[in-house]
Motif scaffolding. Sequence first.
Motif, mmCIF file in Angstrom:
data_model
loop_
_atom_site.group_PDB
_atom_site.id
_atom_site.type_symbol
_atom_site.label_atom_id
_atom_site.label_comp_id
_atom_site.label_asym_id
_atom_site.label_seq_id
_atom_site.Cartn_x
_atom_site.Cartn_y
_atom_site.Cartn_z
ATOM 1 N N HIS A 42 -77.068 6.974 11.741
ATOM 2 C CA HIS A 42 -78.135 5.993 11.520
ATOM 3 C C HIS A 42 -77.916 5.249 10.208
ATOM 4 N N ARG A 43 -77.549 5.982 9.148
ATOM 5 C CA ARG A 43 -77.322 5.329 7.853
ATOM 6 C C ARG A 43 -76.139 4.377 7.927
ATOM 7 N N GLU A 44 -75.070 4.805 8.593
ATOM 8 C CA GLU A 44 -73.900 3.933 8.717
ATOM 9 C C GLU A 44 -74.227 2.671 9.498
ATOM 10 N N ALA A 45 -75.001 2.841 10.594
ATOM 11 C CA ALA A 45 -75.369 1.668 11.384
ATOM 12 C C ALA A 45 -76.237 0.722 10.568
ATOM 13 N N GLY A 46 -77.138 1.258 9.793
ATOM 14 C CA GLY A 46 -78.004 0.427 8.963
ATOM 15 C C GLY A 46 -77.218 -0.300 7.890
ATOM 16 N N ALA A 47 -76.260 0.419 7.258
ATOM 17 C CA ALA A 47 -75.447 -0.211 6.213
ATOM 18 C C ALA A 47 -74.602 -1.335 6.785
ATOM 19 N N THR A 48 -74.036 -1.121 7.965
ATOM 20 C CA THR A 48 -73.250 -2.173 8.611
ATOM 21 C C THR A 48 -74.107 -3.397 8.895
ATOM 22 N N ALA A 49 -75.298 -3.179 9.422
ATOM 23 C CA ALA A 49 -76.194 -4.300 9.712
ATOM 24 C C ALA A 49 -76.572 -5.042 8.432
ATOM 25 N N TYR A 50 -76.816 -4.269 7.349
ATOM 26 C CA TYR A 50 -77.180 -4.890 6.083
ATOM 27 C C TYR A 50 -76.033 -5.761 5.569
ATOM 28 N N GLU A 51 -74.815 -5.219 5.615
ATOM 29 C CA GLU A 51 -73.655 -5.969 5.124
ATOM 30 C C GLU A 51 -73.431 -7.235 5.946
ATOM 31 N N ALA A 52 -73.623 -7.145 7.268
ATOM 32 C CA ALA A 52 -73.427 -8.314 8.132
ATOM 33 C C ALA A 52 -74.458 -9.391 7.855
ATOM 34 N N LEU A 53 -75.608 -8.981 7.420
ATOM 35 C CA LEU A 53 -76.667 -9.955 7.150
ATOM 36 C C LEU A 53 -76.593 -10.508 5.732
ATOM 37 N N ALA A 54 -76.369 -9.589 4.723
ATOM 38 C CA ALA A 54 -76.503 -10.017 3.339
ATOM 39 C C ALA A 54 -75.199 -9.974 2.530
ATOM 40 N N GLY A 55 -74.110 -9.468 3.087
ATOM 41 C CA GLY A 55 -72.869 -9.384 2.344
ATOM 42 C C GLY A 55 -72.199 -10.746 2.175
ATOM 43 N N ASP A 56 -71.078 -10.726 1.397
ATOM 44 C CA ASP A 56 -70.321 -11.976 1.240
ATOM 45 C C ASP A 56 -69.854 -12.476 2.590
ATOM 46 N N ASP A 57 -70.062 -13.779 2.780
ATOM 47 C CA ASP A 57 -69.721 -14.425 4.057
ATOM 48 C C ASP A 57 -70.516 -13.835 5.228
ATOM 49 N N GLY A 58 -71.647 -13.215 4.893
ATOM 50 C CA GLY A 58 -72.497 -12.670 5.947
ATOM 51 C C GLY A 58 -73.370 -13.746 6.593
#
Length: 365
Positions: A42-58
């Motif tokens: 669950h934490r990994e899935a959440g972190a991936t979603a966060y990075e895709a939304l707010a990361g560089d070039d997200g």
Amino acid sequence: RAREIDLLQFQVTELDAAAIDNPNEDTTLDSEESLLADAVAHREAGATAYEALAGDDGARDAIGLALAAVDRRAPFNDIASRLQEMLVEIDDMVTTARDLVDSINESPTRLDAVRERRQLLSDLRRKYGDDLASVMTYHAEAEERLQELESYDERAAELDEQRRAGLAAERSAAADVGRVRRAASEPLANAVEARLRRLAMSNASVAVEVGEHADDHPGDRVKFLLAANPGMPLLPLNRVASGGELARSMLALRLVLSEAEDNSAGSGTLVFDEVDAGIGGETAQAVGDALADLARHHQVLVVTHLAQVAAAADTQISVSKTVRAGSTYASAKRLDAGDRVDELARMLSGSATRSAREHAKELLA
């Protein structure tokens, strides 16, 4: 009772220890177990979603770039507005995703506790109800029943005391009733006896016995005693009185009781059969007068063969019997004034002669 107390004590102790106060607890625990059992993924899935939304070039950077390109250009006003709304929505999702990732913690200890609690609730549902609401209801009912059984001796003692008090009150009231009945028995007997002397039973003696035994406090066993002739012992009325004596005794009793009643609304219907048996002359007249007096406050039906009694009535009905074709028929006819004179004349002399009719008219007058 002891076996039931033991069983209930075990059950109540078990349910007390479970301390169920929420009928939806098993649903909540199911959700928590699902979260804890897969916390890392669950934490990994959440972190991936966060990075895709707010990361560089997200997603947020891409939408911001698109908005910067079309902002303040009239042909793209609608697209710019929608892109702005998307940025607000993405910012909200980013915040939510970050908070959820931060809230998910691996806790094998808590996971074990949740699974143990769910198993306990499952066991309790199997024994006490289909759902936790039913288990909670059974818990309350078992506690109530256990308290009732454990306080049995106290409750029994309380009821025994109430019973003793009730019996004492009943005995006291019964004694009061008995005293009043015994005090009334002699005046009642004397009054009935006086009435009988005017109804062709001049030598009759009457007594009223209230209670046969010393412990018969209310005097429920009442006997009316009669000696119709001098030298005869007083015996129960229903054993020694002839039909006519019984009817006249009842007439005398009713006359006495009527004097003590509230007769403003009447007191029902009274029927006398053979009340005139074995009497005639002045006595018959006295019986007729007594019945007429009684009829002031009752509907009185009298079967009689005496003209003196029939003449005292408000309405006279002639009952006759005929045999036709081998069968017997009875008929009843209400008599008008003329027919009544003829009927009374026949009752006086066997036929409606002139003198008998005159006598009948005198009786009616």
